[in-house]
Write an enzyme that holds these catalytic residues in place. Structure first.
Site, PDB file in Angstrom:
ATOM      1  N   CYS A  18       4.564  -8.266   7.647  1.00 24.05           N
ATOM      2  CA  CYS A  18       5.851  -7.569   8.359  1.00 24.05           C
ATOM      3  C   CYS A  18       6.032  -8.672   9.048  1.00 24.05           C
ATOM      4  O   CYS A  18       5.040  -9.278   9.184  1.00 24.05           O
ATOM      5  CB  CYS A  18       5.388  -6.024   9.054  1.00 24.05           C
ATOM      6  SG  CYS A  18       6.872  -5.655   9.509  1.00 24.05           S
ATOM      7  N   CYS A  49      -2.838   1.124   8.694  1.00 15.80           N
ATOM      8  CA  CYS A  49      -1.972   0.615   7.167  1.00 15.80           C
ATOM      9  C   CYS A  49      -2.307  -1.256   7.072  1.00 15.80           C
ATOM     10  O   CYS A  49      -2.172  -1.772   8.030  1.00 15.80           O
ATOM     11  CB  CYS A  49      -0.699   0.818   7.846  1.00 15.80           C
ATOM     12  SG  CYS A  49       0.017   0.252   6.839  1.00 15.80           S
ATOM     13  N   CYS A  76       4.086  -6.888  15.703  1.00 12.88           N
ATOM     14  CA  CYS A  76       3.006  -6.072  16.586  1.00 12.88           C
ATOM     15  C   CYS A  76       1.445  -6.469  16.613  1.00 12.88           C
ATOM     16  O   CYS A  76       0.502  -6.481  16.057  1.00 12.88           O
ATOM     17  CB  CYS A  76       3.042  -4.956  16.299  1.00 12.88           C
ATOM     18  SG  CYS A  76       4.532  -4.190  16.065  1.00 12.88           S
ATOM     19  N   GLU A  99       0.625  -1.429  -0.266  1.00 16.61           N
ATOM     20  CA  GLU A  99       0.179   0.224  -0.279  1.00 16.61           C
ATOM     21  C   GLU A  99       0.461   1.173   0.264  1.00 16.61           C
ATOM     22  O   GLU A  99       1.764   1.489   0.192  1.00 16.61           O
ATOM     23  CB  GLU A  99      -1.178   0.147   1.273  1.00 16.61           C
ATOM     24  CG  GLU A  99      -1.997  -0.347   1.178  1.00 16.61           C
ATOM     25  CD  GLU A  99      -2.637  -1.652   2.387  1.00 16.61           C
ATOM     26  OE1 GLU A  99      -3.027  -1.548   2.770  1.00 16.61           O
ATOM     27  OE2 GLU A  99      -2.507  -0.467   2.975  1.00 16.61           O
ATOM     28  N   CYS A 121       2.850   8.396   2.751  1.00 20.38           N
ATOM     29  CA  CYS A 121       3.612   7.312   3.148  1.00 20.38           C
ATOM     30  C   CYS A 121       3.535   6.064   2.445  1.00 20.38           C
ATOM     31  O   CYS A 121       2.966   5.654   1.447  1.00 20.38           O
ATOM     32  CB  CYS A 121       2.344   6.639   4.144  1.00 20.38           C
ATOM     33  SG  CYS A 121       2.576   5.429   5.120  1.00 20.38           S
ATOM     34  N   CYS A 180      -1.397  -4.331  14.486  1.00 17.37           N
ATOM     35  CA  CYS A 180      -1.608  -3.837  13.244  1.00 17.37           C
ATOM     36  C   CYS A 180      -2.026  -4.738  12.986  1.00 17.37           C
ATOM     37  O   CYS A 180      -1.802  -6.268  12.717  1.00 17.37           O
ATOM     38  CB  CYS A 180       0.206  -3.608  13.016  1.00 17.37           C
ATOM     39  SG  CYS A 180       0.630  -3.313  11.377  1.00 17.37           S
ATOM     40  N   GLU A 234       8.554  -3.422   8.355  1.00 21.34           N
ATOM     41  CA  GLU A 234       9.828  -2.212   8.857  1.00 21.34           C
ATOM     42  C   GLU A 234      10.922  -2.508   8.113  1.00 21.34           C
ATOM     43  O   GLU A 234      11.617  -2.436   7.723  1.00 21.34           O
ATOM     44  CB  GLU A 234      10.207  -3.244   9.769  1.00 21.34           C
ATOM     45  CG  GLU A 234      11.916  -3.139  11.125  1.00 21.34           C
ATOM     46  CD  GLU A 234      11.700  -1.712  11.922  1.00 21.34           C
ATOM     47  OE1 GLU A 234      10.707  -1.148  12.217  1.00 21.34           O
ATOM     48  OE2 GLU A 234      12.272  -0.796  11.002  1.00 21.34           O
TER      49      GLU A 234
HETATM   50  S1  SF4 Z   1       3.608  -1.601  13.448  1.00 21.57           S
HETATM   51 FE1  SF4 Z   1       4.983  -1.243  11.761  1.00 21.57          FE
HETATM   52  S2  SF4 Z   1       6.874  -2.733  12.766  1.00 21.57           S
HETATM   53 FE2  SF4 Z   1       4.897  -3.042  13.583  1.00 21.57          FE
HETATM   54  S3  SF4 Z   1       3.964  -5.182  12.580  1.00 21.57           S
HETATM   55 FE3  SF4 Z   1       2.796  -3.513  11.916  1.00 21.57          FE
HETATM   56  S4  SF4 Z   1       4.170  -2.724  10.154  1.00 21.57           S
HETATM   57 FE4  SF4 Z   1       5.565  -4.360  11.416  1.00 21.57          FE
END
Ligand code: SF4
Length: 389
Positions: free
Chosen positions: A117, A363, A121, A97, A110, A124, A190
């Site tokens: 990823c 996201c 997290c 994205e 962005c 997320c 990341e």
């Molecule tokens: S917050 Fe960032 S580092 Fe953490 S899982 Fe989502 S994309 Fe990855």
């Protein structure tokens, strides 16, 4: 098509020294690389045949050996507030994205650095998809190039519309929509786990002959890969943002599992080092506001004690819920109280305006609807993160 499958060199992946070498291999002088960059990054030209001040035989050579290929657009979503989100193809089953957020005084793009990823997290949406692969330098730079073309920003009017596109002047928000003034690596992935491809991309963003962005207008956001923060300090000087999200190790390890490997004290030391090395102004600490989890006044005071007296500012982000999440958004008065406690504790704090709420705003949410489930996740065990050096 994946970059690795193409036999032509995608010039969007070459910082100036590498482009000069490429041009030299074709038997041309290094200044041809600067001419090429002028066409690519200042005029948004993607067709060598139209680069009228390059010799015809050089253009013909380029057409055989090189290409200028941004990621392909799969889908575009436009919000009533002017926010625009692109879903871009990584390969036949994977997508990533890019989001453009227009404001009265800036336009922030962005961009993503990975497909999915691995850092897992817990709040997320991208994390739910696991990790698929690193984006190439060309795919990272190509996002900015594509956005500027789609927003009608290059000086040429010959904007070739890619995929499901629309008029660059079609926004209904009344906000200035065309200028990408800021770029943040805060999309999927990341960035510091894709160090090898991200750093050359940053060079192209900052290069006078590239996008010529000021270092203060390019921000890299990390969840806290401490060794790579030190390495980044030696390589570039862009602004640094850190996903903190908790004022103590116990809670942060639950929300951001990489904290078990690099706890808060170690992370903050790396941040202050980065600022010292770069003569930077401050580190922005991102703090997502999760209802009843990390949003109490006591937690705000704990956070203030960590950061007061350091070059830090805190950006409080109202959580964007997505299907399947166990978290909820803190109510606005709770967020405001948290901000006030931080300010009382001597820490600059702001609340991020929520944008794009009528589209898949979290996201990774849009990509999550189309990509295959992948499996590389840290889960509850931090055994190391695959990092491209
Ligand atoms: S917050 Fe960032 S580092 Fe953490 S899982 Fe989502 S994309 Fe990855």
């Amino acid at each position: 098509m994946n970059d690795s499958l193409s036999c032509r060199e995608n010039l969007l992946g070459l910082p100036r020294p590498q482009l000069e070498s490429f041009v030299a291999d074709l038997g041309s002088k290094p200044f041809r690389a600067r001419q090429l960059m002028n066409w690519i990054y200042k005029r948004g030209e993607g067709d060598f045949a139209s680069m009228s001040d390059l010799a015809k035989d050089f253009r013909a050579q380029l057409a055989v050996r090189a290409e200028i290929r941004p990621p392909e657009v799969v889908k575009v979503q436009s919000s009533a507030d002017g926010t625009r989100k692109w879903l871009l193809r990584a390969d036949s089953s994977q997508a990533f994205e890019m989001v453009f957020i227009p404001e009265t005084d800036r336009g922030t793009l962005c961009i993503s650095s990975q497909v999915g990823c691995a850092l897992d997290c817990s709040f997320c949406s991208t994390a739910q998809q696991g990790f698929n692969r690193n984006l190439t330098t060309a795919e990272i730079v190509g996002q900015v190039w594509l956005a500027k073309r789609e927003l009608g920003e290059f000086s040429t009017d010959s904007v070739e519309v890619l995929g499901d596109s629309h008029s660059p002047r079609s926004g209904s928000s009344g906000l200035r929509e065309r200028a990408v003034s800021n770029v943040v690596l805060m999309g999927m992935g990341e960035p510091l786990a894709n160090f090898r491809n991200v750093v050359p991309a940053l060079r192209i963003l900052l290069d006078d002959f590239g996008f010529d962005l000021s270092r203060r207008r390019v921000t890299l956001s990390t969840s806290g890969l401490v060794p790579q923060i030190y390495k980044l300090a030696a390589e570039t000087n862009v602004a640094l943002a850190v996903s903190l999200h908790a004022p103590n190790d116990e809670l942060r390890s639950e929300l951001v599992p990489i904290n078990r490997k690099h706890p808060i004290a170690e992370l903050l030391e790396a941040c202050w080092h980065y600022i010292d090395e770069q003569n930077g102004r401050s580190v922005t600490f991102e703090y997502v506001m999760l209802d009843g989890v990390n949003d109490s006044p006591a937690q705000a005071r704990q956070l203030a004690r960590l950061l007061a007296g350091h070059p830090a500012k805190v950006n409080l982000i109202p959580f964007n819920p997505f299907p399947g999440t166990r978290y909820g958004r803190s109510p606005l008065p709770v967020i405001q109280r948290f901000r006030d406690e931080l300010i009382k504790g001597g820490v600059l704090a702001t609340i991020r305006k929520t944008r794009g709420e009528d589209i898949d705003a979290a996201c990774g949410q849009l990509a999550g609807k189309v990509i295959d489930r992948t499996t590389v996740r840290l889960g509850s065990k931090i055994i190391g993160v695959a990092v491209s050096q």
